[in-house]
Design a protein around this motif. Structure first.
Motif, PDB file in Angstrom:
ATOM      1  N   SER A 167       3.462   2.271   2.898  1.00 48.04           N
ATOM      2  CA  SER A 167       3.991   1.382   3.836  1.00 48.04           C
ATOM      3  C   SER A 167       5.305   1.123   3.700  1.00 48.04           C
ATOM      4  N   ASP A 173       2.513  -2.116   6.223  1.00 48.17           N
ATOM      5  CA  ASP A 173       2.551  -1.004   7.272  1.00 48.17           C
ATOM      6  C   ASP A 173       2.246  -1.607   8.780  1.00 48.17           C
ATOM      7  N   GLU A 215      -5.955   2.297  -0.757  1.00 42.00           N
ATOM      8  CA  GLU A 215      -5.252   2.536   0.585  1.00 42.00           C
ATOM      9  C   GLU A 215      -6.412   3.466   1.470  1.00 42.00           C
ATOM     10  N   GLN A 236       0.902   3.480  -5.620  1.00 46.83           N
ATOM     11  CA  GLN A 236      -0.495   3.159  -5.249  1.00 46.83           C
ATOM     12  C   GLN A 236      -0.505   1.566  -5.944  1.00 46.83           C
ATOM     13  N   ASN A 256       0.508  10.307  -4.399  1.00 46.89           N
ATOM     14  CA  ASN A 256      -0.019   9.811  -3.134  1.00 46.89           C
ATOM     15  C   ASN A 256      -0.144  10.695  -1.860  1.00 46.89           C
ATOM     16  N   ASN A 298      -5.869  -5.831   5.261  1.00 42.75           N
ATOM     17  CA  ASN A 298      -4.617  -6.033   4.577  1.00 42.75           C
ATOM     18  C   ASN A 298      -4.344  -7.578   3.946  1.00 42.75           C
ATOM     19  N   HIS A 301      -6.419   1.576   4.823  1.00 41.95           N
ATOM     20  CA  HIS A 301      -5.594   1.955   5.905  1.00 41.95           C
ATOM     21  C   HIS A 301      -5.660   3.393   7.013  1.00 41.95           C
ATOM     22  N   GLN A 359      -7.887   4.666  -5.093  1.00 42.28           N
ATOM     23  CA  GLN A 359      -6.904   4.199  -3.982  1.00 42.28           C
ATOM     24  C   GLN A 359      -7.594   3.395  -3.041  1.00 42.28           C
ATOM     25  N   MET A 370       1.071  -1.255   0.077  1.00 46.98           N
ATOM     26  CA  MET A 370       0.040  -0.023  -0.067  1.00 46.98           C
ATOM     27  C   MET A 370       0.757   1.206  -0.080  1.00 46.98           C
TER      28      MET A 370
END
Lengths: 330, 291
Positions: free
Chosen positions: A51, A177, B130, A147, B90, A190, B134, B128, A48
């Motif tokens: 990370s 991460d 993420e 990404q 990002n 994840n 996250h 994304q 990710m």
């Protein structure tokens, strides 16, 4: 061929035809399997955004240098501003990301994706460069775009991965991460994503729990080792649909048993030996299972693979055409 | 007089129930067709006479094929952020989304004020993953919407052209689940670009999965050591319908309508509207429960 030399709409269309043609020539021949080399081992580093892939790769490079292994570095991130290491092959030398954005009038994501597409058309050259040096190399370290989905869910990402995997033992390293994954839900999220990568690439997967200098990855090892401990953590953390989460954690338990995990710290250098041991073991696994399977499937599936690649090229062509259409409507 | 009190209570109740909003959060990998989906849905709704508003939450978006009701780029744009703060794509995106999170109680609320009365919003999100796995940004955004009485459903798009065999299908299910468990919302998976799919012969296997046949195929394609994992994952596919995909062919009205009705069902769109109408009748029609 420098895609950056020409400019203008008509040239772009011409270029995109040329690109698709050169992509057509990118054939991973059946014969390449017979040229299959046990070395170097290709390590594709994905993860990710944030990370720590690039820092981790930097540490890997230092380690190979210190331990007198012979490493080769490939950077596939077109948008990275500066790398802490020198890459032997760098996508930025061939494709200028900002120029691509300007020339094809794309946003940053489109720019990265198109840059990767453009580079993928030249990838046979990359593979042959490495093939020529195969006897002098132990590892090829590959840094991917920031990404993750630009690599994992794109036609060019798939082409690059498979170009490697059919010629060299290829291992996917998924960088985690660690500090951000201490919540059971984020951890599970994840791991599900890592599982998705495993099935997409069908290559050995090594989990690198990065940033162990900030947060120890022991909790992760506990969770992966004993799913009841994980389920307890999950229940105390949130009120999510218990049944789905429990089913998932049972499935993930099987997942953990099929991958290797190491804790590393790009900053401190911890875990490097463990990592390379995991890589070597994965390469063995590759030879036993993936390579054997590759040979077996070679005869049967050659046609299938060509058709699929044809579709991906077609998709690339259509993507390029869409860009031309967008250009026209502006 | 008592009947008037009851009527006013009922009317008040009707009004309260009426200030409900509905929202789709459209997510998926870059290139999966999110923006195209939003514009097709918008056009479809125009055709059938439904009000729908599209919101752009992607600070990196460039071109729109739909009229945008709310646009994050009015608040913050990726280009500006990258330029002024010297961030890469990002870092820039993260900054924009965190800025949005900080503006939940001012800019977002202000914009949402226009869309409270039984309105349907579609949020076109950045690709994304993420942002879902996250960081809590989008999760907090959704919680905020829910506080404002919005029923939210996640719509996860995946390009059908990638699902060429069962391993890719499982991969798609996993990446969808990866986002799903973080957001904890009703969830609809869509296989997009069915109109671009040239070989449709296999895709039905994945749209209407038969776990046993698929498991056999999966075991063939994966190394034997994955047998147990294959089984566990396939069992999940069989057990949880929410893991499954529905097809979308944007050229076909009925395909769009089918997708829309599945999502409507998830967010219970239409049920509140019924209640609202009933209360109005009671208000204007009868003389009250006494007579």
């Amino acid at each position: 061929m420098d895609p950056m030399e020409s400019s203008g709409e008509e040239n772009f269309e011409e270029e995109s035809h040329k690109l698709v043609d050169s992509l057509d020539k990118l054939r991973v021949d059946a014969s390449s399997s017979s040229n299959f080399k046990k070395k170097p081992i290709i390590i594709i580093v994905v993860g990710m955004a944030g990370s720590g892939k690039t820092s981790f790769l930097n540490r890997l490079i230092c380690h190979t240098f210190d331990s007198k292994s012979r490493g080769y570095v490939l950077n596939l991130d077109p948008a990275v501003m500066s790398l802490p290491f020198g890459a032997n092959i760098d996508i930025r030398d061939t494709v200028k990301y900002k120029e691509v954005m300007k020339q094809y009038n794309l946003g940053p994501n489109g720019g990265i994706l198109t840059s990767l597409n453009l580079f993928a058309t030249k990838f046979d050259e990359v593979v042959s460069v490495i093939e020529k040096r195969a006897d002098q190399l132990d590892y090829v370290l590959v840094d991917t775009p920031g990404q993750i989905e630009i690599f994992t869910w794109s036609a060019s990402g798939a082409i690059i991965t498979e170009a490697f995997a059919s010629t060299f033992p290829t291992i996917v390293t998924y960088v985690v991460d660690t500090p951000r994954s201490t919540s059971p839900i984020t951890f599970m999220s994840n791991m599900l994503y890592a599982c998705s990568i495993l099935y997409k690439t069908r290559l050995p997967l090594v989990l690198a729990f990065n940033k162990t200098d900030v947060a120890d990855h022991k909790f992760a090892l506990e969770w992966m080792d004993d799913f009841e401990v994980f389920q307890a953590a999950l229940q105390s953390d949130n009120t999510y649909t218990a049944t789905l989460a429990n089913s998932l954690s049972l499935a993930l338990f099987e997942f953990y048993r099929n991958i290797r995990s190491v804790g590393v710290s790009a900053i401190s250098g911890a875990g490097m030996d463990d990592f390379f041991k995991a890589i070597e073991a994965s390469a063995e696994e590759y030879m036993e299972t993936y390579k054997a399977d590759l040979d077996k499937r070679k005869a049967e599936k050659e046609q299938f693979e060509e058709e699929r690649r044809g579709k991906e090229m077609e998709k690339l062509r259509k993507d390029m055409e869409n860009i031309v259409c967008n250009l026209r409507t502006l | 007089m008592a009947s008037c009190d009851i009527l006013s209570v009922l009317f008040g109740l009707g009004v309260w129930l009426a200030t409900m909003g509905y929202a789709q959060l459209v997510i998926g990998p870059a290139g999966s067709g999110k923006s195209t989906y939003c514009s097709s849905l918008y056009e479809h709704c125009e055709t059938v006479g439904r009000t729908m508003h599209v919101v752009n939450l992607d600070p990196a978006a460039e071109i729109f094929n739909y009229p945008v009701a709310m646009d994050i780029r009015e608040l913050v744009s990726l280009e500006d952020v990258m330029e002024e703060l010297g961030l890469g794509p990002n870092g820039g995106l993260m900054y924009c989304m965190e800025y949005l999170e900080d503006s939940l109680h001012d800019w977002v609320d202000e914009e949402l004020e226009n869309y409270r009365d039984d309105d349907y919003l579609i949020f076109d999100c950045p690709g994304q993953i993420e942002l879902f796995t996250h960081v809590p940004v989008l999760k907090n955004f959704v919680a905020h919407l829910q506080q404002k009485n919005f029923n939210v459903c996640v719509v996860y798009l995946l390009d059908s052209q990638f699902i060429t065999d069962v391993t890719k299908f499982i991969s798609g299910c996993m990446s969808s689940l990866s986002a799903m468990i973080q957001l904890e919302l009703p969830h609809v998976n869509i296989l997009s670009k069915m109109d671009l799919l040239q070989d449709k012969s296999n895709i039905d296997d994945y749209l209407d999965p038969n776990p046993r046949t698929l498991l056999a195929e999966l075991n063939k394609r994966m190394s034997p050591r994955f047998a147990k994992l294959n089984k566990a994952l396939m069992e999940m596919v069989g057990e949880y319908a929410m893991v499954n995909f529905i097809p979308l062919d944007i050229r076909k009205e009925r395909s769009i309508q089918y997708v829309l009705s599945q999502i409507d069902f998830c967010i219970q769109f239409g049920e509140e509207a019924d209640v609202k109408i009933k209360d109005e009748d009671e208000d204007f029609g009868d003389d009250g429960p006494d007579s």
